[in-house]
Enzyme design. Structure first.
Site, PDB file in Angstrom:
ATOM      1  N   PRO A  52      83.599 -68.533   1.616  1.00 47.49           N
ATOM      2  CA  PRO A  52      84.982 -68.499   1.123  1.00 47.49           C
ATOM      3  C   PRO A  52      85.684 -67.160   1.275  1.00 47.49           C
ATOM      4  CG  PRO A  52      83.430 -68.432  -0.704  1.00 47.49           C
ATOM      5  CD  PRO A  52      82.617 -68.664   0.529  1.00 47.49           C
TER       6      PRO A  52
ATOM      7  N   LYS B  74      89.209 -69.853   4.554  1.00 42.97           N
ATOM      8  CA  LYS B  74      89.487 -70.698   5.714  1.00 42.97           C
ATOM      9  C   LYS B  74      89.091 -72.161   5.537  1.00 42.97           C
ATOM     10  CE  LYS B  74      91.347 -67.476   7.974  1.00 42.97           C
ATOM     11  NZ  LYS B  74      92.812 -67.486   7.873  1.00 42.97           N
TER      12      LYS B  74
ATOM     13  N   HIS C  12     102.313 -64.806  -0.945  1.00 41.37           N
ATOM     14  CA  HIS C  12     101.723 -63.469  -0.889  1.00 41.37           C
ATOM     15  C   HIS C  12     101.962 -62.860   0.488  1.00 41.37           C
ATOM     16  CE1 HIS C  12      98.647 -63.500  -4.440  1.00 41.37           C
ATOM     17  NE2 HIS C  12      99.828 -63.989  -4.783  1.00 41.37           N
TER      18      HIS C  12
ATOM     19  N   TYR D  24      93.778 -63.510   8.866  1.00 41.48           N
ATOM     20  CA  TYR D  24      93.927 -63.933   7.480  1.00 41.48           C
ATOM     21  C   TYR D  24      95.062 -64.935   7.310  1.00 41.48           C
ATOM     22  CZ  TYR D  24      93.688 -63.489   2.389  1.00 41.48           C
ATOM     23  OH  TYR D  24      93.542 -63.758   1.050  1.00 41.48           O
TER      24      TYR D  24
ATOM     25  N   TYR E 279      90.186 -57.692  -2.868  1.00 38.80           N
ATOM     26  CA  TYR E 279      88.838 -57.875  -2.330  1.00 38.80           C
ATOM     27  C   TYR E 279      88.103 -56.555  -2.487  1.00 38.80           C
ATOM     28  CZ  TYR E 279      90.444 -62.175  -0.043  1.00 38.80           C
ATOM     29  OH  TYR E 279      90.939 -63.428   0.218  1.00 38.80           O
TER      30      TYR E 279
END
Length: 390
Positions: A293, A297, A72, A385, A201
């Site tokens: 979550p 990580k 991704h 990220y 998200y």
């Protein structure tokens, strides 16, 4: 029985440590209180940073990940009814993440360990650690009605938040930091195509939602729920209805629903235990730290612990140097606290808090708008990220 490193816990961190030590010629035994099938049944996330994929390659278990994993280069933030893409690739100079389920990582590591004939004791009962403050630590356990003692040079506590290793540290020797969030994630796994080719998200007035995936045909979805909720109170129909309410019109139209393969609620917590070394016993992964979550990580911080710990043991046995093991805790915690900060920030940004009120939503909206309008802010999000440098 004797070995060089006794590893407590056969989750991904314990198995990865065992595989890396095997590659370095260091003998190790893994003890796990559950069965292998039970370990594989645990449903976890699977967004892997580059450091994690590199470690899996180094351990010799990356082939299937590269064949079946989903690289991704970005993800979508959904707020105010609109989606905004965070382009990880361009913002970080070409970096990306790999979507590959933690269950599959565990399966690959188990297969490699079995193929190499390395000793793993499943369903080890009443495991206890002893004399780790001396030069001769021991692990004792029960199996098939008999007691066994494993003598070793070092103990690696990869046995999770509720494991025996951290619990065996003398009172006052460890400091624990914890924040429990007032909500959980209701998650559903389904054999349905993902609603989008990248993760979404979502921040909505009804609460957080996440659209993720395990493959091109298997999806994982989450919605924020109060801690008082129970998974059994949610029918599949009720879950899909609630998820739709938190998505944008395009996602609502393209969402494919189906029977749930698994449904559960995961509470959210931030937790760190300091230090991570106690004589000849070392904590790694969830035994030492938990992150919500939201920032993906957990497994990646565990992989970093394993990288530092395997290097420290290799240095000890090949160079007779204590430098790696002496600095293990400090090196891990520097990265852990950065991961904790990012996970806390992203969680605070994306969720509805019971005491937030109308002003809380307005402040989140303003910060999200700034985040997608500012390249500097987007870059900071992207850098965290994909994973900060070691």
């Amino acid at each position: 029985m004797r070995t060089q490193v006794a590893i407590i816990g056969a989750g991904p961190s314990g198995l990865l440590l065992g595989q890396l030590l095997h590659k370095a010629g260091i003998a190790n035994v893994i003890l796990e209180r559950q069965s292998a099938d039970y370990v594989l049944s645990r449903i976890r996330a699977g967004v892997l940073e580059q450091v994690t994929t590199d470690l899996l390659d180094e351990a010799g278990v990356g082939t299937r990940m590269h064949q079946e994993g989903l690289p991704h280069t970005g993800f979508d933030l959904l707020f105010g009814g609109e989606r905004h893409r965070i382009d990880l690739h361009s913002l970080t100079g070409g970096q990306q993440v790999m979507v590959y389920g933690q269950t599959e990582v565990t399966r690959d590591l188990m297969a490699a360990r079995q193929a190499a004939g390395l000793p793993t004791v499943y369903q080890a009962g009443d495991v206890s650690v002893h004399d780790f403050d001396t030069q001769h630590p021991q692990v004792r356990y029960q199996q098939d009605g008999a007691w066994h003692t494993l003598d070793c040079d070092f103990i690696a506590g990869c046995d999770g938040f509720h494991g025996v290793c951290r619990a065996s540290v003398p009172e006052g020797a460890v400091t624990e930091y914890e924040k429990v969030y007032p909500f959980g994630w209701l998650g559903v796994l389904s054999d349905t195509p993902p609603v989008h080719h990248e993760l979404i998200y979502a921040n909505s007035t009804r609460g957080f939602a996440l659209c993720s995936q395990r493959s091109a045909t298997r999806s994982r979805y989450y919605v924020q729920v109060p801690l008082t909720e129970k998974a059994e109170n949610w029918s599949d129909e009720a879950f899909w209805h609630e998820l739709r309410q938190r998505l944008d019109p395009e996602a609502r139209e393209t969402l494919v629903t189906g029977p749930s393969l698994e449904k559960s609620i995961a509470p959210l917590r931030s937790f760190v235990a300091e230090p991570m070394r106690f004589g000849r016993m070392f904590l790694a992964g969830d035994a030492a730290h938990i992150v919500p979550p939201t920032g993906a990580k957990g497994l990646n911080l565990a992989a970093t612990d394993v990288k530092y710990l395997s290097s420290a043991f290799t240095e000890y046995y090949t160079e007779r140097s204590n430098a790696g093991i002496d600095h293990y805790s400090q090196r891990c915690l520097q990265r852990i606290w950065k991961g904790e900060r990012f996970s806390w920030w992203f969680t605070s940004l994306m969720h509805r808090f019971p005491d937030g009120g109308a002003i809380g939503q307005k402040l989140q909206d303003a910060e999200l708008a700034y985040l997608v309008q500012s390249k500097a802010a987007s870059t900071a999000l992207a850098e965290n990220y994909v994973g900060l440098p070691l």
